[in-house]
Every structure is written in structure tokens, then in C-alpha cells.
Enzyme design. Structure first.
Site, PDB file in Angstrom:
ATOM      1  N   HIS A  14      49.396  35.025  52.679  1.00  0.00           N
ATOM      2  CA  HIS A  14      49.649  35.803  51.606  1.00  0.00           C
ATOM      3  C   HIS A  14      48.644  37.216  51.499  1.00  0.00           C
ATOM      4  CE1 HIS A  14      47.381  32.655  50.147  1.00  0.00           C
ATOM      5  NE2 HIS A  14      46.852  33.568  49.339  1.00  0.00           N
ATOM      6  N   HIS A  32      47.065  39.616  48.980  1.00  0.00           N
ATOM      7  CA  HIS A  32      46.736  40.064  47.385  1.00  0.00           C
ATOM      8  C   HIS A  32      46.690  41.526  47.140  1.00  0.00           C
ATOM      9  CE1 HIS A  32      45.052  35.821  46.235  1.00  0.00           C
ATOM     10  NE2 HIS A  32      45.047  35.765  47.338  1.00  0.00           N
TER      11      HIS A  32
END
Ligand code: AMP
Ligand code: ZN
Length: 143
Positions: free
Chosen positions: A101, A103
Site C-alpha cells: 500500500h 500512503h
């Protein structure tokens, strides 16, 4: 490709709720429930992939294009003054959820957030050259 124990795979499957910002066939962007700054968004592949070195080139391209879309959307939609993009690989790097992922964190004048960057120095240019040589020795033949 999904992992039954993974929080983000559960979000992709719809078994856990999320607040979606953007979605396509391969990529999902949703609000981080623990925002560093309000508006903090996560961009993930729908497939369970980790770490960054395991993502196929084409999917990585899709992901980084969505990261760019979210950066632009936070600047326009939230009137952000700047954006941080971060991504962790491994618990020692602060990674808690082992599903790739990015951010995307909006920044505002006077948001009072300060990264604990804590810059250090090399003892000598030789030391820095030695560390650079170690990194180069790990480079693949083709990128
Ligand atoms: P990392 O430390 O890089 O693995 O980041 C994981 C991020 O996932 C943290 O910023 C968490 O706040 C966020 N997070 C964990 N669970 C959820 C969830 N159910 N929905 C949205 N964000 C989450
Ligand atoms: Zn997963």
C-alpha cells in the site's frame, strides 16, 4: 490472489467496510482509518501482493498512476498545500499490514505534523562509497 487473514484483502472482498475514494479493476484507494492528517488515503492493488519487489511492472504502473491521481485530487479537492507519499516494506520499516500500500497524505501549512527524520551522516566519503557499492551489487542486470 487473496489472503484470508489479510485486512486489506477483506476490504477488497467487501467483508470489511471502507470509505472508497477511487476504484478500478486492479486498484482500490480508500480512506485510512488512522489518518496522520485528515484526508490520508491508501492506494492498494486488489491482489494480495507484498512487498514492493513482488509487484509486476504493469500493475506497479497502474498503482503509481492512481497514486498520482489521488495526489492531484487531494490538492484540488482538499486544497492541500503539499502531499507526502510513503510506502513501507517490512515490520522493521513500520509496516503493519503486509499487503502492498501507498500512503498518500495531504499536508497543510500549519498542520503541525513533523516527520521524525533525524538525519545522520557518514564518517567519510569512503564509507558512503562503500555502502553505494553494496547497493549497486544488489541491482538486477536490467531494470
Ligand atoms: P502500514 O503501517 O504502512 O502497514 O500502514 C497500515 C495502515 O492501514 C495504517 O495507517 C492504518 O491506519 C491503516 N488501516 C488499518 N486497518 C484499516 C482499515 N480497516 N481501514 C482503513 N485503514 C486501515
Ligand atoms: Zn491482502
Amino acid at each position: 490472489m487473496s489472503n484470508g487473514d489479510c485486512i486489506f484483502c477483506k476490504i477488497v472482498a467487501g467483508d470489511l467496510p471502507c470509505t472508497r475514494v477511487y476504484e478500478d479493476d486492479d486498484v482500490l484507494a480508500f480512506m485510512d482509518i488512522g489518518p496522520i492528517i485528515k484526508g490520508h488515503t491508501l492506494v492498494i492493488p486488489k491482489a494480495h501482493i507484498d512487498p514492493l519487489t513482488n509487484v509486476p511492472d504493469e500493475l506497479l504502473s497502474r498503482l503509481i498512476l492512481v497514486v498520482r491521481k489521488i495526489v492531484g485530487a487531494q490538492m484540488k479537492g482538499l486544497d492541500a498545500d503539499g502531499i507526502n507519499v510513503t510506502q513501507a516494506n517490512g515490520a522493521v520499516a513500520g509496516q503493519v499490514v503486509p499487503h502492498l500500500h501507498f500512503h498518500v497524505i495531504p499536508r497543510f501549512e500549519n498542520d503541525k505534523h513533523h516527520w521524525n527524520w533525524n538525519a545522520k551522516s557518514y564518517d567519510s566519503t569512503d564509507e558512503m562509497e562503500g555502502v553505494a557499492a553494496q547497493i549497486r551489487s544488489g541491482l538486477p542486470l536490467e531494470i
